[in-house]
Design an enzyme around this catalytic site. Structure first.
Site, short mmCIF file in Angstrom:
data_model
loop_
_atom_site.label_atom_id
_atom_site.label_comp_id
_atom_site.label_asym_id
_atom_site.label_seq_id
_atom_site.Cartn_x
_atom_site.Cartn_y
_atom_site.Cartn_z
N PRO A 132 23.26 9.99 -34.12
CA PRO A 132 24.58 10.38 -34.62
C PRO A 132 25.45 9.23 -35.12
O PRO A 132 26.64 9.41 -35.35
CB PRO A 132 25.23 11.03 -33.39
CG PRO A 132 24.62 10.34 -32.23
CD PRO A 132 23.21 9.99 -32.66
N CYS A 133 24.88 8.05 -35.36
CA CYS A 133 25.69 6.86 -35.65
C CYS A 133 26.60 6.99 -36.87
O CYS A 133 27.71 6.52 -36.85
CB CYS A 133 24.82 5.61 -35.74
SG CYS A 133 23.54 5.69 -36.99
N ASP A 134 26.17 7.60 -37.95
CA ASP A 134 26.99 7.70 -39.17
C ASP A 134 27.50 9.11 -39.43
O ASP A 134 27.86 9.44 -40.56
CB ASP A 134 26.18 7.23 -40.39
CG ASP A 134 25.82 5.76 -40.30
OD1 ASP A 134 26.63 4.98 -39.78
OD2 ASP A 134 24.71 5.40 -40.74
#
Length: 167
Positions: A132-134
C-alpha cells in the site's frame, strides 16, 4: 490515507452495495467483522488461467482476495492467494500455489508491488500482498472525495486487472 473509522464504514457500505455479489467472477463473499475484512472467492479469469498454464504449467481452481486495513499505512490492503487443481492418485484436490513470478502471472508488472507475507491476524497464513505504499497517490485522497475512497480503491486495485462484469 483513509482513517480507520471511515474505512470501516465504507467497507460495510461496499458489502451492502452488492457489487461483489453481482460480480460474475465472484463465487462467495464474506464480511468478517472480527478481523475487519472482506473475503472473496473468485473463479479465475480466462487470461489468468492461460497465463498459469503457460508460465506454471498448472490449472487454477480459485483465487482468494482479502480486503483488510493496514494500520501502518492507514490504507486498504489487498491480500491474494491462488489455489491450483491437483490430482493425487486420482483424487482431486486443491493446493495453495506459490508462483515464482506472481506479477507476470497476474499481468500486473509495473502496476503494483506484490510481496509474499505471513499475516498474523489471519492464523499466520501465507498471502501475497499488494503493497500500500503509494496508494493515496494512485487513488487520490482529497477530502472532497473521501466518501468514495474505498470504491475507487477497489476499482483500481481489483477490477483494473481482473475486470468487472455483472453476473
Amino acid at each position: 490515507m483513509i482513517p480507520y473509522q471511515e474505512w470501516h464504514s465504507q467497507l460495510q457500505s461496499l458489502y451492502d452495495s452488492q457489487i461483489f455479489h453481482n460480480w460474475a467472477l465472484c463465487q462467495d463473499v464474506h464480511l468478517n467483522d472480527e478481523k475487519d475484512g472482506l473475503l472473496l472467492r473468485l473463479i479465475p479469469t480466462r487470461q489468468l488461467q492461460k497465463n498459469t498454464e503457460r508460465i506454471e504449467n498448472k490449472l487454477l481452481n480459485h483465487i482468494e482476495l482479502y480486503l483488510t486495513y493496514s494500520k501502518v499505512y492507514n490504507e486498504p490492503l489487498l491480500l491474494l492467494r491462488i489455489w491450483e487443481e491437483k490430482s493425487i492418485d486420482g483424487i482431486p484436490m486443491t493446493k495453495l500455489m506459490l508462483p515464482t513470478d506472481i506479477e507476470s502471472l497476474l499481468d500486473v508488472q509495473g502496476k503494483f508491488q506484490l510481496g509474499l507475507d505471513t499475516i498474523i491476524n489471519l492464523e499466520g497464513s501465507v498471502w501475497y500482498s499488494f503493497h500500500p505504499c503509494d496508494t493515496s497517490c494512485i487513488v487520490g485522497d482529497q477530502a472532497e472525495f473521501m466518501s468514495t475512497y474505498l470504491r475507487r480503491w477497489v476499482s483500481i486495485f481489483i477490477f483494473s486487472w481482473l475486470g468487472y462484469e455483472d453476473s
